[in-house]
Write an enzyme that holds these catalytic residues in place. Structure first.
Site, short mmCIF file in Angstrom:
data_model
loop_
_atom_site.label_atom_id
_atom_site.label_comp_id
_atom_site.label_asym_id
_atom_site.label_seq_id
_atom_site.Cartn_x
_atom_site.Cartn_y
_atom_site.Cartn_z
N ARG A 58 0.80 -1.22 0.00
CA ARG A 58 0.00 0.00 0.00
C ARG A 58 0.83 1.27 0.00
O ARG A 58 0.60 2.18 -0.79
CB ARG A 58 -0.87 0.07 1.27
CG ARG A 58 -2.14 -0.67 1.23
CD ARG A 58 -2.47 -1.13 2.65
NE ARG A 58 -1.63 -2.27 2.96
CZ ARG A 58 -2.00 -3.51 2.74
NH1 ARG A 58 -3.19 -3.75 2.33
NH2 ARG A 58 -1.19 -4.51 2.96
N THR A 59 1.80 1.32 0.92
CA THR A 59 2.52 2.58 1.10
C THR A 59 3.30 2.94 -0.15
O THR A 59 3.22 4.07 -0.63
CB THR A 59 3.44 2.48 2.34
OG1 THR A 59 2.65 2.04 3.44
CG2 THR A 59 4.05 3.83 2.67
N LYS A 86 23.84 -1.36 7.73
CA LYS A 86 23.75 -0.20 8.61
C LYS A 86 24.93 0.75 8.42
O LYS A 86 25.83 0.52 7.64
CB LYS A 86 23.72 -0.67 10.07
CG LYS A 86 22.40 -1.23 10.49
CD LYS A 86 22.36 -1.44 11.96
CE LYS A 86 22.78 -2.85 12.30
NZ LYS A 86 22.73 -3.10 13.74
N ARG A 108 11.60 3.95 3.39
CA ARG A 108 11.18 3.00 4.42
C ARG A 108 12.41 2.18 4.77
O ARG A 108 13.15 1.73 3.90
CB ARG A 108 10.07 2.08 3.90
CG ARG A 108 9.81 0.91 4.84
CD ARG A 108 8.58 0.14 4.48
NE ARG A 108 7.38 0.87 4.85
CZ ARG A 108 6.16 0.32 4.89
NH1 ARG A 108 6.00 -0.93 4.56
NH2 ARG A 108 5.11 1.04 5.24
N HIS A 136 5.57 6.18 11.51
CA HIS A 136 5.01 5.98 10.18
C HIS A 136 4.00 7.13 10.00
O HIS A 136 2.79 6.93 10.05
CB HIS A 136 4.33 4.61 10.13
CG HIS A 136 3.94 4.15 8.75
ND1 HIS A 136 4.04 4.96 7.63
CD2 HIS A 136 3.43 2.96 8.32
CE1 HIS A 136 3.61 4.26 6.58
NE2 HIS A 136 3.24 3.07 6.98
C1 NCD Z 1 2.12 -0.99 8.39
C2 NCD Z 1 3.63 -0.85 8.41
O1 NCD Z 1 4.30 -1.17 7.45
O2 NCD Z 1 4.09 -0.36 9.42
N1 NCD Z 1 1.59 -1.21 7.14
C3 NCD Z 1 1.38 -0.16 6.29
O3 NCD Z 1 2.22 0.69 6.09
N2 NCD Z 1 0.17 -0.10 5.71
C4 NCD Z 1 1.65 -1.96 9.38
C5 NCD Z 1 2.10 -3.39 9.29
O4 NCD Z 1 3.06 -3.72 8.61
O5 NCD Z 1 1.46 -4.21 9.96
#
Ligand code: NCD
Length: 318
Positions: A58-59, A86, A108, A136
């Site tokens: 999704r993101t 790292k 991310r 987030h």
């Molecule tokens: C979340 C995440 O990646 O932190 N998902 C998201 O971004 N929609 C939550 C999750 O991974 O459970």
């Protein structure tokens, strides 16, 4: 201008007015997205690089779509798990990227704080798309917009966040945002998945769904973040569902018009009953996804405005 941030690294440093400014703009984008109105001029000429060191559906998709809707040149770097290192490696990656002059950098990363570190090394605006169990921010903002549209306001609501709070950056960002907007936050989790000291954040803490869900306006469910667990935090998924999974019986403790939320990805039959997730009268899970695009459009629009203003200022003083 009431949105001053240079980067969007977390909710922690946002002022309530900045949150409202962003949500108002996202609200407008959400309506216009539905009507097919496009805004290719907003990010025209700007380069957006998406760097996901951790899996995402999704993101990543919504950041990509948001950038394209606003006319940015969007590039996805595929960061395989094997390239996750790292320290110097991350900084080296940042410097390499910086040499390509991205204007917007969406990151991310599995390590908390990695995105902040990167932001110190690049010239463009950095957006945190989730760092470890830290923050987030765009998820909390899209959740806030979903709540505001469903309930007509974003204050004085009673909101339950349930499940694996200990490992969740979504929970952290939501606790900060919803707290700043003066809501009552109830956290529900087994003791093994509840971080200590949550009362100091002004949250009420429960280990029973029946007690915690009593009369809440919003029920927010979280996935068990197994990738961040080292060892056994729950006896079994079956037992977990029995005690903490959201089903019709437990939801009946909430207000009759309470909405059900989940950031995804969902594990049906573990933290949520599939029938509840699909119940269009209660679940706003699809609306969350829809609001995700609008919120990311608003965030990149505002950051790009600030970026352009800073650049113009620099040109004048140069
Ligand atoms: C979340 C995440 O990646 O932190 N998902 C998201 O971004 N929609 C939550 C999750 O991974 O459970």
């Amino acid at each position: 201008m009431t949105f001053r941030a240079q980067h969007l690294l977390g909710i922690e440093h946002l002022h309530p007015l900045e949150i409202t400014t962003l949500l108002d703009l996202a609200d407008k984008y959400a309506d216009e997205n539905k009507r097919g109105i496009r805004h290719k001029d907003v990010l025209a000429g700007l380069t957006q690089i998406n760097m996901f060191f951790e899996n995402s559906t999704r993101t990543q998709a919504s950041f990509e779509l948001a950038g394209m809707r606003l006319g940015a040149d969007v590039m996805n770097m595929s960061m395989q798990a094997s390239s996750i290192k790292k320290g110097e490696t991350l900084i080296d990656t940042a410097l390499t990227l910086n040499a390509m002059h991205p204007d917007l950098l969406v990151v991310r990363h599995p390590h908390s704080g990695a995105v902040d570190l990167l932001a110190q090394k690049v010239n463009g605006a950095v957006l945190n798309a989730g760092d470890g169990r830290h923050e987030h921010p765009t998820q909390a903002l899209l959740d806030a917009l979903t709540i505001r549209r469903a309930k007509g306001r974003l204050h004085r609501l009673s909101i339950a966040i349930c499940g694996d709070i200990a490992h969740s950056r979504v929970a952290r960002s939501n606790i900060m945002l919803l707290g700043k907007m003066e809501n009552r936050i109830r956290l529900i989790a087994p003791p093994t998945l509840m971080p200590t000291g949550m009362n100091e954040f002004g949250c009420e803490v429960f280990d029973s769904m029946e007690e915690g869900l009593k009369d809440v306006d919003v029920v927010m469910m979280l996935r068990l973040q197994k990738e961040r667990m080292d060892g056994g935090f729950i006896p079994s998924e079956r037992e977990y569902f029995h005690r903490y999974g959201l089903d019709a019986t437990k939801l009946a403790y909430a207000k009759p018009d309470a909405i059900v939320m989940h950031p995804g990805p969902m594990n049906r039959g573990v933290e949520i009953d599939g029938n509840i997730a699909d119940d269009i009268n209660r679940s706003v899970i699809q609306t969350q996804v829809e609001m995700g695009v609008a919120v990311r459009m608003a965030a990149m629009d505002l950051l790009a405005q600030n970026l352009r203003a800073r650049r113009a200022e620099r040109e004048i003083t140069a």
